[in-house]
Design a protein around this motif. Structure first.
Motif, PDB file in Angstrom:
ATOM      1  N   VAL A  61      74.432  17.572  45.993  1.00 27.11           N
ATOM      2  CA  VAL A  61      74.307  16.992  44.653  1.00 27.11           C
ATOM      3  C   VAL A  61      75.650  16.912  43.927  1.00 27.11           C
ATOM      4  N   PRO A 102      77.221  12.601  43.985  1.00 26.67           N
ATOM      5  CA  PRO A 102      76.074  11.809  43.519  1.00 26.67           C
ATOM      6  C   PRO A 102      75.710  10.662  44.449  1.00 26.67           C
ATOM      7  N   HIS A 145      72.199  10.282  46.192  1.00 24.71           N
ATOM      8  CA  HIS A 145      71.419   9.073  45.892  1.00 24.71           C
ATOM      9  C   HIS A 145      70.966   8.386  47.175  1.00 24.71           C
ATOM     10  N   SER A 156      66.882  10.450  39.403  1.00 26.01           N
ATOM     11  CA  SER A 156      68.010  10.635  40.319  1.00 26.01           C
ATOM     12  C   SER A 156      68.089  12.108  40.705  1.00 26.01           C
ATOM     13  N   TRP A 157      68.357  12.362  42.003  1.00 27.68           N
ATOM     14  CA  TRP A 157      68.451  13.732  42.487  1.00 27.68           C
ATOM     15  C   TRP A 157      69.798  14.327  42.049  1.00 27.68           C
ATOM     16  N   GLN A 158      69.732  15.249  41.115  1.00 22.85           N
ATOM     17  CA  GLN A 158      70.967  15.821  40.579  1.00 22.85           C
ATOM     18  C   GLN A 158      70.999  17.341  40.605  1.00 22.85           C
ATOM     19  N   LYS A 159      69.873  17.982  40.843  1.00 25.85           N
ATOM     20  CA  LYS A 159      69.842  19.438  40.850  1.00 25.85           C
ATOM     21  C   LYS A 159      69.569  19.943  42.278  1.00 25.85           C
TER      22      LYS A 159
END
Length: 614
Positions: free
Chosen positions: A417, A420, A424, A452-455
């Motif tokens: 993460v 990004p 993504h 959105s995958w951020q953690k």
């Protein structure tokens, strides 16, 4: 020097293998010696005048003394039945062994038996004899009984002596039938690993030819021919003849090399290695058996040893055993060592996958479909693993915990993460699968921010299977932003998708009870496609992959595309063969010859075998 291996002796015995002492002259005269051999005239010329006379009149002397004594009839040309004489002589020998033991000598066969017993651990002596119907004047059935009795009484540690009677229905001059008789005997009685001594001096010319040809053509590894040297003086004095030890090893070598080349045509490096290893032992035995041409034997043995090492290298490479390959070639096989070393360099890790691709092409060619299917899955998985390692900033340690889990792929989602774009691409590819444990965990743990995958996930996440690993690899390639790499990756992914069905289906095929063949692969593909068309229930993984599955005969082509693309993805060039030529427009990754590693090794070995016989 004596050999340590046990052995056996196979001999034809004939009318020249018996001498009897004439009391009035004290010499031992051959009873049935009527051959004009190359050195006969010289050895007779070296005799005293009296002995020359006795030799030249031996037939007359035998008739007037031995035949008369034993009441064996003869004609006015001093011809008699050898069968009848030996029959009468054997009966006399049985009745008065002390008298006749001193007067009988086995002629040249004594030298053969003496050499076999004293210089080899002879376990058994087989003597081919004739006992024809109707009886023939030259039959040797009673000669055998005389020789057996005399040798058992005379030789120290005399082995068991057995007769092998030519079947009565087989004429002693019927060449074709005799070939069959000797062939059957050799296959029934002879251990191919046992040193075999052969004497062909006795018997009819057809018997001699049959024994020689069938023995040379047999699988007996070590064959030594005992050839008694004709010396008239020794015969007359009742002494054993010295024997030359001859091996027709050059002819055997030609046959061995032909066998090796046939095996190599089928890419059977291990089978070829076994043949040459056995042959090497045979040459070593012949060297220590005081046979002729010891220097030539030694030179040929050294060349065979080199070829055994080269074939051992190929076997190790077939097993993906880099260490074993290095031990075999030991940097002493010039281009083979160079080829194997190049394969083992860390920077050439994709060469291992090229090796797997090559093995699949070979196995398909050989119709070894079960092994072929096993290697497809290994090839597919390892291509992904290797490319991930090469595209990972730390050779697989940046995005994965390879310290605690060296044999698994536990993703450090905190590192993912931080990039990004990678997060993504990976999330999008996984979302497109329909069912993804990664997507499920991300949503469950509330790791999305604005879709959105951020953690990062809590703890490590193990990539669950081939598809998720492939998606991560595809995401890594997207990060490279290289048009050529992306184009190559697109072809590679499409080919991998065409193989997905076969990787899922392989276990079912292998463990099924319907056999494994190219035609069976076509059958199962058609069966599953028909099930899909009828919308019947089927395995979810098969249902998901059947639509893009390639035909069985296209599998190797898809693998070629995958390995070619893999080299392009990491900007590496495919290696080229060093000893065989590439057809124009082909690469070493083609589905047909030349094959990586193995065509060169086959050529290298074949070339040295050819040199040895020139």
């Amino acid at each position: 020097m004596t050999t340590q291996k046990n052995s056996l002796l196979i001999a034809n015995i004939g009318t020249s293998d018996l001498t009897v002492q004439i009391p009035s002259i004290s010499d031992y005269l051959p009873v049935g010696f009527a051959r004009d051999e190359p050195n006969l005239t010289k050895t007779v010329r070296d005799l005293s005048e009296t002995r020359q006379t006795n030799w030249n009149q031996r037939q007359k002397l035998i008739c007037e003394t031995i035949c008369s004594e034993l009441e064996v009839p003869f004609d006015d040309r001093y011809r008699f039945s050898f069968r009848e004489l030996t029959h009468h002589l054997f009966l006399a020998y049985e009745n008065n062994p002390k008298l006749w033991s001193n007067r009988i000598r086995p002629g040249r066969f004594w030298g053969i038996a003496k050499t076999a017993v004293e210089h080899f651990k002879v376990e058994r002596i087989y003597c081919f004899v004739t006992d024809q119907t109707p009886p023939h004047r030259d039959d040797t059935i009673y000669l055998f009984e005389i020789l057996k009795k005399w040798l058992e009484e005379t030789l120290t540690n005399c082995p068991k002596i057995e007769k092998v009677v030519i079947p009565k229905e087989v004429s002693a001059v019927d060449q074709d039938a005799l070939f069959d008789v000797y062939y059957r005997f050799l296959n029934r009685e002879c251990d191919r690993h046992l040193t075999t001594l052969i004497s062909i001096k006795g018997g009819t010319p057809q018997m001699q030819t049959a024994l020689r040809v069938q023995t040379i053509s047999s699988q007996i590894e070590t064959q030594i021919y005992l050839e008694p040297e004709l010396q008239a003086r020794l015969i007359l004095e009742g002494e054993p003849s010295p024997c030359r030890r001859v091996s027709y090893w050059r002819y055997q070598r030609t046959m061995k090399y032909q066998t090796v080349k046939q095996l190599l045509q089928r890419w059977d490096f291990d089978g070829a290695r076994v043949v040459l290893s056995d042959w090497k032992e045979t040459l070593a035995t012949l060297e220590t058996s005081q046979t002729e041409n010891r220097e030539a034997l030694n030179a040929s043995r050294e060349l065979v040893d080199v070829n055994v090492r080269a074939l051992g290298t190929a076997v190790a490479l077939m097993n993906l055993d880099i260490r074993g390959a290095k031990q075999e070639h030991d940097n002493r096989l010039d281009s083979i060592s160079e080829l194997a070393n190049q394969y083992s360099y860390p920077q050439n890790s994709l060469y291992r996958l090229l090796n797997l691709h090559t093995q699949c092409c070979i196995l398909w060619e050989l119709d070894r479909i079960a092994e072929f299917l096993i290697r497809i899955g290994l090839f597919y998985e390892e291509i992904i693993h290797d490319l991930v390692r090469q595209l990972d900033p730390k050779n697989g340690h940046f995005y994965f915990n390879r310290v605690k889990h060296p044999d698994d792929w536990y993703l450090k989602t905190d590192e993912v993460v931080k990039n990004p774009e990678l997060a993504h691409w990976f999330y999008q590819l996984e979302s497109g699968m329909g069912k993804s444990s990664l997507v499920g965990n991300i949503k469950k743990q509330n790791c999305l921010v604005n879709e959105s995958w951020q953690k990062p996930l809590r703890g490590l996440f193990k990539l669950p299977g081939r598809h998720t690993k492939r998606n991560f690899l595809q995401a890594l390639i997207e990060l490279q932003r290289d048009v050529t790499q992306e184009k190559a990756a697109g072809k590679m992914i499409a080919s991998m998708q065409a193989l997905d069905y076969w990787c899922v289906k392989r276990n079912q095929i292998i463990h099924g009870a319907k056999g494994i063949s190219k035609s069976r692969l076509m059958e199962v593909l058609q069966e599953d496609r028909q099930l899909g068309c009828r919308q019947q229930s089927m395995n979810a993984d098969i249902q998901a992959t059947i639509g893009v599955a390639c035909q069985p005969d296209e599998i190797c082509d898809r693998m070629t595309q995958i390995i070619t693309s893999a080299f392009a993805v990491v900007n590496s060039a495919l290696p080229e063969p060093s000893l065989v030529a590439l057809p124009e427009g082909n690469t070493i990754a083609s589905v047909s010859e030349p094959f990586y590693l193995y065509s060169d090794i086959r050529e290298w070995v074949s070339d040295r075998l050819d040199r040895d016989v020139q």
